[in-house]
Write a protein that holds these residues in place. Structure first.
Motif, PDB file in Angstrom:
ATOM      1  N   PRO A 262       0.676  -1.283   0.447  1.00 55.16           N
ATOM      2  CA  PRO A 262      -0.153   0.618   0.056  1.00 55.16           C
ATOM      3  C   PRO A 262       1.202   1.391   0.116  1.00 55.16           C
ATOM      4  O   PRO A 262       2.181   0.731   0.824  1.00 55.16           O
ATOM      5  N   ASN A 263       0.836   2.138  -0.488  1.00 57.12           N
ATOM      6  CA  ASN A 263       1.041   3.681  -0.803  1.00 57.12           C
ATOM      7  C   ASN A 263       0.948   4.365   0.367  1.00 57.12           C
ATOM      8  O   ASN A 263      -0.059   4.699   0.765  1.00 57.12           O
ATOM      9  N   LEU A 264       1.886   4.567   1.369  1.00 57.11           N
ATOM     10  CA  LEU A 264       1.955   4.680   3.184  1.00 57.11           C
ATOM     11  C   LEU A 264       1.581   6.044   2.846  1.00 57.11           C
ATOM     12  O   LEU A 264       0.004   6.724   3.624  1.00 57.11           O
ATOM     13  N   THR A 265       2.007   6.981   1.833  1.00 60.08           N
ATOM     14  CA  THR A 265       1.697   8.101   1.669  1.00 60.08           C
ATOM     15  C   THR A 265       0.156   8.741   1.136  1.00 60.08           C
ATOM     16  O   THR A 265      -0.392   9.761   1.899  1.00 60.08           O
ATOM     17  N   LEU A 266      -0.476   7.653   0.763  1.00 58.75           N
ATOM     18  CA  LEU A 266      -1.703   7.831   0.481  1.00 58.75           C
ATOM     19  C   LEU A 266      -2.325   7.445   1.817  1.00 58.75           C
ATOM     20  O   LEU A 266      -3.821   7.471   1.171  1.00 58.75           O
ATOM     21  N   MET A 267      -2.152   6.729   2.496  1.00 54.24           N
ATOM     22  CA  MET A 267      -3.090   6.024   4.130  1.00 54.24           C
ATOM     23  C   MET A 267      -3.581   5.163   3.309  1.00 54.24           C
ATOM     24  O   MET A 267      -4.465   3.930   4.095  1.00 54.24           O
TER      25      MET A 267
ATOM     26  N   GLN B 244      -2.891  17.828  -0.321  1.00 54.76           N
ATOM     27  CA  GLN B 244      -2.764  16.974  -1.312  1.00 54.76           C
ATOM     28  C   GLN B 244      -3.358  16.888  -2.210  1.00 54.76           C
ATOM     29  O   GLN B 244      -4.349  16.953  -2.045  1.00 54.76           O
ATOM     30  N   ARG B 245      -2.666  16.174  -3.025  1.00 53.02           N
ATOM     31  CA  ARG B 245      -3.115  15.772  -4.252  1.00 53.02           C
ATOM     32  C   ARG B 245      -4.154  16.805  -4.748  1.00 53.02           C
ATOM     33  O   ARG B 245      -5.531  16.618  -4.539  1.00 53.02           O
ATOM     34  N   ASP B 246      -3.910  17.684  -5.089  1.00 57.99           N
ATOM     35  CA  ASP B 246      -4.805  18.953  -5.923  1.00 57.99           C
ATOM     36  C   ASP B 246      -6.192  19.157  -4.651  1.00 57.99           C
ATOM     37  O   ASP B 246      -8.071  19.848  -5.066  1.00 57.99           O
TER      38      ASP B 246
HETATM   39  C1  LIG Z   1       2.196   7.016  -3.348  1.00 58.51           C
HETATM   40  O1  LIG Z   1       1.469   7.673  -4.266  1.00 58.51           O
HETATM   41  C2  LIG Z   1       2.274   9.561  -4.087  1.00 58.51           C
HETATM   42  C3  LIG Z   1       0.895  10.590  -4.188  1.00 58.51           C
HETATM   43  O2  LIG Z   1       0.374   9.424  -5.789  1.00 58.51           O
HETATM   44  C4  LIG Z   1       3.086   8.557  -5.802  1.00 58.51           C
HETATM   45  O3  LIG Z   1       3.575  10.134  -6.191  1.00 58.51           O
HETATM   46  C5  LIG Z   1       4.496   8.175  -5.154  1.00 58.51           C
HETATM   47  O4  LIG Z   1       5.094   7.631  -6.686  1.00 58.51           O
HETATM   48  C6  LIG Z   1       3.361   6.682  -4.413  1.00 58.51           C
HETATM   49  N1  LIG Z   1       4.441   6.060  -4.306  1.00 58.51           N
HETATM   50  C7  LIG Z   1       4.099   5.002  -4.643  1.00 58.51           C
HETATM   51  C8  LIG Z   1       5.924   3.985  -4.119  1.00 58.51           C
HETATM   52  O5  LIG Z   1       3.600   4.514  -4.777  1.00 58.51           O
END
Ligand SMILES: *[C@@H]1O[C@H](CO)[C@@H](O)[C@H](O)[C@H]1NC(C)=O
Ligand SMILES: *[C@@H]1O[C@H](CO)[C@@H](O)[C@H](O)[C@H]1NC(C)=O
Length: 431
Positions: A104-109, A288-290
């Motif tokens: 999972p993308n941690l930045t996106l929770m 974030q993200r617009d």
């Molecule tokens: C997670 O999401 C961010 C924002 O969309 C993106 O920039 C980043 O590359 C993503 N990270 C991964 C590991 O996919």
């Protein structure tokens, strides 16, 4: 006298055991999908008013297990899970993410969003209560205290002790009603919000026009707990994050709440469901993200709905917080929200009542309006979209959703139902 209180206690025990069992059954049904449900509903026509599953006098979990032997409706083959699974939440199990090597993308929770186990990884067992589990304390006392044994986590109490969230007190955990931004208690905070908005008699319900509140990043949900006595019902959401499961405390206290996160998927509510959204230092990066997360709030708020935001970004004067404030202010202006009032540590924004402002924006202004093909009410497993859902021509014309105030709303047909052909008359017929 003593005997009487013992009797009362037994009655309490029975009720609580029944409730706990129904809850466990509910979890089971979720687990087994539909395969379990027909079995329960099939029996509906057959019994004589007594519950076919729960049957006669059940005192506790042991009795329930014994009862399985006598009751053909209860599957006999379901074992009890290992005690280490006593806090398992299907589809929100962090271990599963590690074990399945999901990324999972941690930045996106995304790690706080739903990830359901494939069939072979589902547990075919009943979740046991934690060791030492006690019959939960009843509402309204439960607002202020719960049994520690029922939620064996005190880490949060230690971490948040300075914010007056909760205090360990012997066998109990107490909730003084504080929060990061309402150290003096949620009640005073609620009244101060009403005063800021100049609502009659400092009542936040504003004559029944504010009823549904969404509290994001709710902590142990004290805000929602205290709103109940103000005739307002809040859905409190928070992820199962580093603070441990705050929602577990909220539910043990008896406050409506659910695990949820503003990540990549829409929250599971139709558009225009809430009159007020609230964030008290919910630690969400709204830019974030617009602005996709603010746009999700925009989707969830009714015409003229409020967003009450108590967070350093709204008042702190250091350059970083000023930068965030200015950027949020600019984004929300483009979204046509206006600052209703800003005072001390809180700012309250208001969403427009009609499409007028959207139509007056310069061509190409971001965020865009959603395309007509987008259904703002589609929510289950639907990705959030960085766009504004405009109002229907009818709502635009009447400047609002036409919903009557609470409690009249209980019996009046809502315009939304009328839109799909359900009027009070024909809905009463079907009832
Ligand atoms: C997670 O999401 C961010 C924002 O969309 C993106 O920039 C980043 O590359 C993503 N990270 C991964 C590991 O996919
Ligand atoms: C509902 O039924 C009553 C009595 O039959 C009628 O007078 C009223 O106009 C109806 N209302 C609507 C909205 O159809």
């Amino acid at each position: 006298m003593k005997q009487k209180s013992e009797k009362l206690y037994t009655a309490k025990q029975i009720t609580s055991a029944l409730i706990a069992f129904i809850f466990l059954l509910g979890l089971l049904c979720l687990y087994y999908g539909s395969s379990f449900v027909p079995a329960l509903s099939r029996s509906d026509g057959e019994h004589d008013g007594t519950d076919p599953v729960l049957g006669g006098n059940i005192r506790d979990f042991d009795d329930l297990l014994e009862d399985q032997e006598h009751n053909p409706e209860v599957p006999k083959s379901i074992p009890i899970c290992d005690i280490k699974h006593s806090e398992l939440i299907p589809c929100l199990d962090r271990n599963l993410i590690y074990q399945m090597k999901l990324k999972p993308n941690l930045t996106l929770m995304e790690h706080y969003e739903r990830h359901c186990p494939p069939p072979e990884r589902r547990f075919n067992c009943l979740i046991p209560p934690p060791i030492g589990y006690k019959i939960p304390i009843r509402w309204p006392e439960s607002r202020d205290e719960v049994w520690k044994a029922n939620i064996p986590h005190t880490h949060l109490a230690q971490e948040k002790s300075d914010q007056n969230w909760m205090v360990v007190n012997g066998e109990k955990i107490n909730f003084p009603g504080g929060g990061t931004h309402f150290h003096d208690g949620a009640n005073k905070y609620i009244v101060s919000l009403a005063r800021m908005l100049k609502f009659p008699n400092d009542k936040l319900h504003n004559g029944g026009n504010i009823r549904n509140v969404l509290d994001v990043g709710c902590g142990v949900a004290s805000f929602g707990a205290y709103l109940l006595s103000h005739s307002i019902i809040a859905m409190s959401i928070a992820p199962n994050d580093v603070h441990e499961n705050q929602i577990q405390f909220a539910l043990e206290r008896g406050i409506p709440s659910t695990l949820g996160v503003l990540g990549t998927k829409r929250l599971p509510y139709p558009s225009r469901s809430f009159e007020l959204a609230h964030c008290s230092r919910c630690r969400i990066d709204w830019l974030q993200r617009d602005g996709i997360l603010l746009l999700e709030l925009d989707r969830l708020l009714r015409p003229g709905g409020y967003f009450a935001y108590s967070s350093p970004e709204a008042y702190a004067l250091d350059p970083e917080n000023r930068r965030i404030w200015n950027a949020m202010h600019d984004l929300l202006r483009r979204m046509c929200w206006r600052v209703a009032v800003k005072k001390d540590q809180t700012v309250i924004w208001q969403k427009p009542l009609g499409n007028g402002c959207y139509l007056k924006r310069d061509p190409g202004t971001q965020p865009p309006l959603c395309s007509t093909g987008d259904d703002p009410d589609a929510t289950w497993n639907v990705h959030m979209k960085a766009c504004i859902a405009p109002y229907s021509a009818k709502m635009h014309k009447q400047r609002g959703s036409g919903l009557v105030s609470w409690p009249k709303r209980l019996t009046a047909a809502s315009p939304r139902l009328e839109d799909i052909g359900v009027s009070l008359n024909n809905s009463m017929k079907t009832l």
